[in-house]
Design a protein around this motif. Structure first.
Motif, PDB file in Angstrom:
ATOM      1  N   ALA A 221       0.853  -1.190   0.000  1.00  0.00           N
ATOM      2  CA  ALA A 221       0.000   0.000   0.000  1.00  0.00           C
ATOM      3  C   ALA A 221       0.880   1.227   0.000  1.00  0.00           C
ATOM      4  O   ALA A 221       2.099   1.133   0.100  1.00  0.00           O
ATOM      5  CB  ALA A 221      -0.904  -0.001   1.231  1.00  0.00           C
ATOM      6  N   THR A 222       0.237   2.405  -0.093  1.00  0.00           N
ATOM      7  CA  THR A 222       1.023   3.633  -0.013  1.00  0.00           C
ATOM      8  C   THR A 222       1.578   3.743   1.405  1.00  0.00           C
ATOM      9  O   THR A 222       1.029   3.150   2.348  1.00  0.00           O
ATOM     10  CB  THR A 222       0.151   4.868  -0.296  1.00  0.00           C
ATOM     11  N   PRO A 223       2.653   4.498   1.575  1.00  0.00           N
ATOM     12  CA  PRO A 223       3.253   4.614   2.904  1.00  0.00           C
ATOM     13  C   PRO A 223       2.251   5.067   3.971  1.00  0.00           C
ATOM     14  O   PRO A 223       2.188   4.488   5.058  1.00  0.00           O
ATOM     15  CB  PRO A 223       4.353   5.666   2.704  1.00  0.00           C
ATOM     16  N   LEU A 224       1.455   6.063   3.643  1.00  0.00           N
ATOM     17  CA  LEU A 224       0.528   6.573   4.661  1.00  0.00           C
ATOM     18  C   LEU A 224      -0.571   5.563   4.971  1.00  0.00           C
ATOM     19  O   LEU A 224      -1.039   5.470   6.103  1.00  0.00           O
ATOM     20  CB  LEU A 224      -0.084   7.904   4.215  1.00  0.00           C
ATOM     21  N   GLU A 225      -0.952   4.818   3.966  1.00  0.00           N
ATOM     22  CA  GLU A 225      -1.977   3.800   4.208  1.00  0.00           C
ATOM     23  C   GLU A 225      -1.427   2.736   5.155  1.00  0.00           C
ATOM     24  O   GLU A 225      -2.125   2.278   6.061  1.00  0.00           O
ATOM     25  CB  GLU A 225      -2.411   3.189   2.886  1.00  0.00           C
ATOM     26  N   CYS A 226      -0.182   2.323   4.921  1.00  0.00           N
ATOM     27  CA  CYS A 226       0.420   1.340   5.830  1.00  0.00           C
ATOM     28  C   CYS A 226       0.494   1.905   7.245  1.00  0.00           C
ATOM     29  O   CYS A 226       0.338   1.201   8.225  1.00  0.00           O
ATOM     30  CB  CYS A 226       1.830   0.973   5.367  1.00  0.00           C
ATOM     31  N   TYR A 227       0.737   3.191   7.292  1.00  0.00           N
ATOM     32  CA  TYR A 227       0.900   3.821   8.603  1.00  0.00           C
ATOM     33  C   TYR A 227      -0.444   3.920   9.322  1.00  0.00           C
ATOM     34  O   TYR A 227      -0.567   3.568  10.483  1.00  0.00           O
ATOM     35  CB  TYR A 227       1.504   5.213   8.401  1.00  0.00           C
ATOM     36  N   ALA A 366      -5.886  -6.858  11.602  1.00  0.00           N
ATOM     37  CA  ALA A 366      -6.513  -5.634  12.084  1.00  0.00           C
ATOM     38  C   ALA A 366      -8.033  -5.763  11.971  1.00  0.00           C
ATOM     39  O   ALA A 366      -8.546  -6.102  10.910  1.00  0.00           O
ATOM     40  CB  ALA A 366      -6.018  -4.444  11.276  1.00  0.00           C
ATOM     41  N   LEU A 367      -8.760  -5.477  13.080  1.00  0.00           N
ATOM     42  CA  LEU A 367     -10.225  -5.510  13.053  1.00  0.00           C
ATOM     43  C   LEU A 367     -10.770  -4.092  12.948  1.00  0.00           C
ATOM     44  O   LEU A 367     -11.782  -3.835  12.330  1.00  0.00           O
ATOM     45  CB  LEU A 367     -10.755  -6.182  14.324  1.00  0.00           C
ATOM     46  N   HIS A 368     -10.030  -3.206  13.598  1.00  0.00           N
ATOM     47  CA  HIS A 368     -10.462  -1.806  13.548  1.00  0.00           C
ATOM     48  C   HIS A 368      -9.229  -0.927  13.447  1.00  0.00           C
ATOM     49  O   HIS A 368      -8.276  -1.104  14.209  1.00  0.00           O
ATOM     50  CB  HIS A 368     -11.239  -1.443  14.824  1.00  0.00           C
ATOM     51  N   ASN A 369      -9.202   0.004  12.496  1.00  0.00           N
ATOM     52  CA  ASN A 369      -8.109   0.946  12.416  1.00  0.00           C
ATOM     53  C   ASN A 369      -8.602   2.332  12.814  1.00  0.00           C
ATOM     54  O   ASN A 369      -9.795   2.602  12.845  1.00  0.00           O
ATOM     55  CB  ASN A 369      -7.516   0.973  11.012  1.00  0.00           C
ATOM     56  N   ARG A 370      -7.687   3.200  13.084  1.00  0.00           N
ATOM     57  CA  ARG A 370      -8.022   4.531  13.584  1.00  0.00           C
ATOM     58  C   ARG A 370      -8.819   5.320  12.550  1.00  0.00           C
ATOM     59  O   ARG A 370      -8.788   5.028  11.360  1.00  0.00           O
ATOM     60  CB  ARG A 370      -6.750   5.294  13.923  1.00  0.00           C
ATOM     61  N   GLN A 371      -9.546   6.323  13.057  1.00  0.00           N
ATOM     62  CA  GLN A 371     -10.269   7.200  12.128  1.00  0.00           C
ATOM     63  C   GLN A 371      -9.281   8.078  11.385  1.00  0.00           C
ATOM     64  O   GLN A 371      -8.304   8.539  11.957  1.00  0.00           O
ATOM     65  CB  GLN A 371     -11.187   8.124  12.919  1.00  0.00           C
ATOM     66  N   VAL A 372      -9.552   8.291  10.106  1.00  0.00           N
ATOM     67  CA  VAL A 372      -8.723   9.219   9.350  1.00  0.00           C
ATOM     68  C   VAL A 372      -9.647  10.253   8.740  1.00  0.00           C
ATOM     69  O   VAL A 372     -10.574   9.914   8.008  1.00  0.00           O
ATOM     70  CB  VAL A 372      -7.945   8.498   8.236  1.00  0.00           C
ATOM     71  N   ASN A 374     -10.474  13.514   6.307  1.00  0.00           N
ATOM     72  CA  ASN A 374     -10.182  13.777   4.886  1.00  0.00           C
ATOM     73  C   ASN A 374      -9.418  12.614   4.244  1.00  0.00           C
ATOM     74  O   ASN A 374      -8.367  12.773   3.658  1.00  0.00           O
ATOM     75  CB  ASN A 374      -9.459  15.097   4.662  1.00  0.00           C
ATOM     76  N   GLU A 375     -10.023  11.432   4.386  1.00  0.00           N
ATOM     77  CA  GLU A 375      -9.398  10.187   3.957  1.00  0.00           C
ATOM     78  C   GLU A 375      -8.965  10.164   2.488  1.00  0.00           C
ATOM     79  O   GLU A 375      -7.836   9.790   2.191  1.00  0.00           O
ATOM     80  CB  GLU A 375     -10.358   9.033   4.241  1.00  0.00           C
ATOM     81  N   PRO A 376      -9.816  10.565   1.549  1.00  0.00           N
ATOM     82  CA  PRO A 376      -9.406  10.463   0.138  1.00  0.00           C
ATOM     83  C   PRO A 376      -8.162  11.291  -0.149  1.00  0.00           C
ATOM     84  O   PRO A 376      -7.261  10.825  -0.854  1.00  0.00           O
ATOM     85  CB  PRO A 376     -10.600  11.027  -0.633  1.00  0.00           C
ATOM     86  N   GLU A 377      -8.075  12.477   0.416  1.00  0.00           N
ATOM     87  CA  GLU A 377      -6.915  13.318   0.153  1.00  0.00           C
ATOM     88  C   GLU A 377      -5.660  12.685   0.741  1.00  0.00           C
ATOM     89  O   GLU A 377      -4.587  12.716   0.152  1.00  0.00           O
ATOM     90  CB  GLU A 377      -7.089  14.718   0.751  1.00  0.00           C
ATOM     91  N   LEU A 378      -5.796  12.129   1.927  1.00  0.00           N
ATOM     92  CA  LEU A 378      -4.622  11.619   2.629  1.00  0.00           C
ATOM     93  C   LEU A 378      -4.153  10.289   2.066  1.00  0.00           C
ATOM     94  O   LEU A 378      -2.968  10.068   1.851  1.00  0.00           O
ATOM     95  CB  LEU A 378      -4.953  11.482   4.123  1.00  0.00           C
ATOM     96  N   LEU A 379      -5.060   9.402   1.850  1.00  0.00           N
ATOM     97  CA  LEU A 379      -4.659   8.043   1.490  1.00  0.00           C
ATOM     98  C   LEU A 379      -4.813   7.755   0.007  1.00  0.00           C
ATOM     99  O   LEU A 379      -4.407   6.713  -0.472  1.00  0.00           O
ATOM    100  CB  LEU A 379      -5.476   7.024   2.280  1.00  0.00           C
ATOM    101  N   GLY A 380      -5.404   8.677  -0.720  1.00  0.00           N
ATOM    102  CA  GLY A 380      -5.606   8.425  -2.134  1.00  0.00           C
ATOM    103  C   GLY A 380      -6.825   7.524  -2.320  1.00  0.00           C
ATOM    104  O   GLY A 380      -7.341   6.958  -1.347  1.00  0.00           O
ATOM    105  N   PRO A 381      -7.321   7.444  -3.546  1.00  0.00           N
ATOM    106  CA  PRO A 381      -8.496   6.598  -3.811  1.00  0.00           C
ATOM    107  C   PRO A 381      -8.198   5.146  -3.461  1.00  0.00           C
ATOM    108  O   PRO A 381      -7.128   4.641  -3.780  1.00  0.00           O
ATOM    109  CB  PRO A 381      -8.723   6.787  -5.321  1.00  0.00           C
ATOM    110  N   ARG A 382      -9.111   4.503  -2.768  1.00  0.00           N
ATOM    111  CA  ARG A 382      -8.858   3.122  -2.366  1.00  0.00           C
ATOM    112  C   ARG A 382      -9.096   2.180  -3.530  1.00  0.00           C
ATOM    113  O   ARG A 382     -10.059   2.299  -4.262  1.00  0.00           O
ATOM    114  CB  ARG A 382      -9.768   2.746  -1.194  1.00  0.00           C
ATOM    115  N   ALA A 383      -8.199   1.258  -3.655  1.00  0.00           N
ATOM    116  CA  ALA A 383      -8.315   0.312  -4.762  1.00  0.00           C
ATOM    117  C   ALA A 383      -9.461  -0.653  -4.502  1.00  0.00           C
ATOM    118  O   ALA A 383      -9.713  -1.011  -3.375  1.00  0.00           O
ATOM    119  CB  ALA A 383      -7.002  -0.450  -4.932  1.00  0.00           C
TER     120      ALA A 383
END
Lengths: 383, 333, 303
Positions: A221-227, A366-372, A374-383
């Motif tokens: 994944a993108t670096p920020l998505e992994c993070y 992972a069952l639950h990840n943190r809220q992000v 402005n998700e699209p801007e930060l992580l890019g469009p999800r595949a």
């Protein structure tokens, strides 16, 4: 246009009768011109994967496709790739010019003139044109690194492979080279696979990163998505410095109850729904998401004592313990560098519910990840 | 399988910036393969690519070394002698069974063993002494080393001629010096007297090869870190004691490899004796290597010569095989 | 004050003592080293003085004394040289190709067994290594059978020049074959230490296995070629045994055979023998004096 695809790639070594699986069923698609960083701890199989792409190791199972061609049985000589080695692997008896020409002489039909002009052009780009007539032994580590890079670039290959190319440089040179490599790669627009054990390089350089552990692919994944959205507890712990804090907890009556520590954390219904009725969990939270408050005010605040303060200037790195519990529970908290705190002082730690990750303790998933936000801007469009 | 956070943490914590090279990298592991063109794989396998390089030399060497050893064994089982060609139909161990009754074989065998042991031990001792002397930070180290090793570069033919002259009873250097220092009673006909002949040969061979032991020991001494010498000094060990207790035990690998090579030299000492005495040095100095040549090439008793050669080969094997096995076990191959 | 003075004196004394002791051990050390030089050079010295003396000279003086003008002569050198001339030429013609061939083949074999990795290398390697220690007596009878069966002179009958030198060609091939093991071992230890990444880089650069050898491995192993060639040269030049067995015609006598013959025929003419010995040893002594370091490396690596 060169895509590089790994399909269920597996590498088994036979070690005196014991079969060692170094790379286990790895599949990744790397787009044309993409910069993919393969990262993982020592012995995770990242170098073996790179060497299989290079043709230096055979593939036990699965396929490696460069462009449209399955290259499993194509020898390294004919894969049209270039590789930068950690040790640089320059030819010590040849001048820089001869080092850079070697690949052109062996793998192309260019005339002497064309080869020289390509070598000189590349050398100018890398600012090593002054060094062309010197031998590697007369160059500094940083200069040798550039020559190694030049030797790869001059071939104009369809894929670049880099095996920890910066790890022999000192810290200062390394960060400069990091930026330069990225710039070069963007300019050349060549598909690149870059192996490193250094998560800072992975985070800062890659278009995407592929995280390997024990030969298995953990996440691509993108670096920020992994993070922000780690697939599992390994990725969560591997990416980020200092590492995410983990606590073994059990869900009962809508609360996360610490197994080793006195810790009760009310969980909102919306998060509980994502847990798929698992109750043995791991709670993860990044040090920078924890907050230090003067005293416990909400039910997400816990009394704690600061054991050690490591001032980094811009931030303070704290080692913190829960109060009123037994056992080893030290965890990391990062707070602003301007904040004044006293070592040994009693405070409370706040676990914001928006920042927690929850993992299945059996599988690590992972069952639950943190809220992000402005998700699209930060992580890019999800595949 | 439960997930253990501590294990995870420790694994994550172990990432240190310099350990990236520890990735699994093995050389030439075989792997179970499925799919892919077997032929293409074969064509590009390292084995196939390496064949043109090592196979021709291996075949040439194999023919001359292992082919010849096998053939020699076969010949030793025949009764071939004289001018006709060998017949390989009627094979027996007769050549070997007659050996114990052959006094000249027994003498040659005994002399070979004596030469092997005495020559090796003395050469090792002298070589060790030379190495210790040279290793004491001396000036002109290279010159001294070059001189001590010089005889090693000479042909047995040359050294045999020099030593025949050295041992000359009337004007040879050895007796001249003995008389000069008043040891007249020791001046004797070293090569003529059957009692001193073997000793004289061993002495000359030691002169020629002790420099070899020196080179091996010197490499061994240089490989011992200085801190060991210093530690021994701090512990109050005197020079002699230090060498005996601290340094020499660390030279066991050097001793083994030097001893093996010296023993093989001793088994090959044919040229030297042949030039001094011709093919029959007499019972007192006959060795298997000379006897083999005499029996086969002077008397045309080919089968018997081949049998003696086989014994010689087995002796070499019994010295070398354990050594090679040790090296293999230590992973030095 | 008195005590301080006293202690200073003692320290001074002790230092002087130690310096004296040190000097004494150093003196002893050099005395031992020089005595040993005498021991190692005495046979050569005795030979050298004798070679310059007339018959009456070496009978009437000790070999320790250099020749006085009364006894001085260079006739033994001229005589020995005229006897051994043919042998010297024959030796040069077969030793050089045998040396170069075994070094080259050893280098190729070591490359195939080291830099291209595959299973079973160690097994093949052990066969090479064991070959180093072979006592040549154990192959002599078959060797002679083999070369008489091959009848090289007959094969070469079309070229009388070569046919007449069939013995020397046999010697070349034989020495090459038996030289391969030691050369392979010497090169292998060198190639094992060579950077694997560099070989792989060349592979990725498009070079074939042979291209890698020619352009990378070979140029980088020139220092090892020096070691191997020098070691192998002295070994082959100095050999007597194979020449005894394989050389049948007098015109093909090599230098060790000539010298051996000289020694047998001129049993009492020690001056002639010594001059002959020096003539036969001359090339190896020169090589040794110039390339002593490589020679030492060769014999140390040969274990």
């Amino acid at each position: 246009m060169t895509e590089l695809t790994l399909e269920n790639v597996t590498k088994r070594f036979d070690d005196d009768g014991d079969v060692i699986v170094a790379v286990d069923d790895v599949s990744v698609e790397i787009d044309d011109g993409e910069f993919l960083v393969l990262v993982g701890p020592s012995g995770c199989g990242k170098s073996t994967t790179l060497r299989m792409i290079a043709g230096l190791e055979t593939v036990s199972d699965g396929q490696i496709v460069i462009g449209d061609e399955v290259v499993n049985d194509v020898p390294a000589q004919r894969r049209d790739i270039a590789m930068v080695f950690q040790s640089y692997a320059l030819y010590p008896h040849m001048t820089v010019r001869e080092n850079m020409r070697f690949g052109l002489e062996e793998s192309t039909n260019l005339t002497d003139k064309e080869m020289d002009s390509r070598v000189e052009k590349t050398a100018t780009t890398l600012e090593i044109d002054e060094l062309l007539e010197r031998k590697p032994g007369e160059l500094s580590g940083g200069q040798q690194q550039r020559v190694a890079l030049g030797r790869a670039i001059v071939r104009d290959p369809s894929v670049f492979l880099m095996d920890e190319p910066l790890s022999n440089l000192d810290a200062k040179l390394r960060s400069g080279m990091r930026t330069e490599l990225q710039r070069l790669q963007e300019q050349l627009d060549v598909t690149t696979v870059y192996v490193t054990h250094d998560q800072t390089e992975a985070m800062t350089m890659g278009d995407r990163i592929a995280i390997l552990n024990d030969g298995e692919l953990q996440q691509v994944a993108t670096p920020l998505e992994c993070y922000h959205r780690p697939n599992n507890v390994f990725v969560a712990g591997f990416i980020g410095e200092p590492s995410m804090n983990f606590f073994e907890v059990t869900l009962s009556d809508g609360q996360l109850v610490g197994d080793d520590v006195t810790f009760e954390y009310p969980l909102s219904a919306s998060i509980r729904e994502t847990l798929d009725s698992r109750s043995k969990l791991v709670l993860g939270i990044r040090p920078e998401d924890l907050e230090i408050v003067d005293r416990a005010e909400t039910d997400h605040d816990f009394p704690a004592v600061i054991n050690v303060i490591e001032p980094m200037g811009n931030e303070n790195n704290l080692l913190v313990d829960f109060l009123e519990t037994e056992g080893e529970t030290t965890f990391n908290v990062i707070v602003d560098g301007m904040r004044h705190l006293t070592a040994g002082g009693r405070y409370a730690v706040r676990f914001p519910e928006s920042a927690i990750h929850l993992f299945d303790r059996e599988t690590g998933t992972a069952l639950h990840n943190r809220q992000v936000e402005n998700e699209p801007e930060l992580l890019g469009p999800r595949a | 399988m439960g997930f253990d956070i501590d294990r995870l943490r420790s694994r994550v914590g172990r990432r240190d910036p310099d350990s990236g090279a520890d990735d699994v990298r093995t050389d030439g592991g075989t792997e179970a393969t499925t799919g892919g063109s077997r032929f293409a794989r074969l064509k590009h396998s390292d084995l196939v690519q390496s064949l043109p390089f090592w196979l021709p030399p291996a075949l040439l060497m194999g023919l001359f070394v292992y082919g010849a050893i096998g053939w020699n064994l076969l010949i030793s089982l025949t009764d071939w002698s004289g001018l006709q060609q060998p017949e390989y139909t009627d094979l027996s161990l007769e050549m070997y069974t007659q050996m114990p009754a052959d006094a000249s074989f027994v003498a040659a065998f005994r002399n070979t063993v004596v030469l092997l042991v005495v020559f090796t031990v003395i050469s090792l001792l002298i070589g060790l002494g030379l190495a210790i002397l040279i290793d004491r930070n001396i000036r002109f180290e290279n010159t001294f080393r070059t001189i001590y090793l010089l005889p090693m570069a000479l042909s047995f033919v040359v050294t045999a001629i020099f030593w025949s002259w050295m041992y000359n009873p009337s004007t040879g250097t050895i007796n001249v010096i003995l008389r000069g220092v008043g040891l007249d009673f020791l001046a004797m006909n070293w090569l003529g007297d059957t009692r001193t002949r073997l000793a004289a040969i061993i002495f000359a061979l030691t002169w020629q090869f002790s420099g070899y032991a020196m080179v091996v020991y010197l490499a061994g001494l240089r490989a011992i870190p200085d801190s060991h010498y210093e530690a021994a000094k701090v512990d109050g060990a005197g020079s002699l004691r230090m060498y005996w207790r601290v340094i020499i035990p660390q030279l066991s690998a050097a001793t083994t490899s030097a001893a093996v090579v010296l023993m093989v030299f001793a088994l090959k000492a044919f040229d030297f004796i042949y030039v001094m005495f011709g093919d029959n040095p007499g019972r007192s100095a006959d060795i298997l290597a000379v006897m083999m040549f005499r029996v086969a090439f002077s008397r045309s008793q080919w089968a018997y010569g081949a049998a003696v050669a086989t014994i010689l080969f087995l002796m070499a094997l019994s010295v070398v095989a354990p050594y090679l096995y040790m090296q293999y076990k230590r992973g030095d191959l | 004050m008195a005590t301080a003075d006293e202690s200073r004196q003692t320290i001074g004394d002790r230092l002087a003592d130690r310096r004296e002791q040190l000097d004494l051990t150093r003196v002893g050390l050099y005395a031992a080293l020089i005595t040993l030089v005498g021991f190692y050079l005495s046979p050569l010295w005795a030979g050298l003085t004798t070679a310059f003396k007339t018959q009456a000279g070496f009978v009437n003086t000790t070999p320790l004394e250099p020749p006085t003008p009364e006894w001085f002569t260079i006739a033994p050198w001229a005589d020995a040289f005229s006897v051994m001339q043919g042998g010297l030429i024959n030796s040069i013609t077969f030793v050089l190709p045998a040396t170069v061939l075994s070094a080259l083949l050893g280098s190729l074999a070591a490359y195939g067994l080291t830099k291209l990795s595959w299973r079973g290398q160690v097994g093949v390697l052990v066969l090479f290594l064991a070959g180093v220690f072979l006592p040549y007596q154990s192959v002599l009878v078959p060797l002679r059978q083999f070369w008489s069966a091959v009848d090289l002179a007959g094969w070469l009958a079309f070229a009388p020049f070569l046919a007449n030198r069939a013995d020397l060609i046999e010697l070349t091939i034989t020495h090459t074959a038996y030289g391969i093991p030691i050369c392979t071992i010497l090169f292998r230890s060198y190639y094992k230490a060579m950077d694997d990444d560099m070989i792989e880089a060349a592979k990725i650069d498009g070079a074939s296995a042979f291209g890698i050898y020619k352009r990378i491995v070979f140029p980088l192993s020139l220092p090892m070629f020096a070691v191997t060639l020098i070691y192998q040269f002295t070994q082959v030049w100095n050999d007597l045994l194979f020449a005894l067995v394989l050389v049948t015609s007098r015109s093909n006598y090599v230098v060790t055979l000539s010298l051996n013959e000289l020694q047998g025929a001129m049993a009492q003419e020690y001056n002639l023998q010594m001059a002959g010995a020096f003539i036969a040893a001359f090339p190896t002594i020169i090589v040794y004096v110039i390339f002593g370091r490589q020679f030492a490396k060769g014999i140390a690596g040969g274990t």
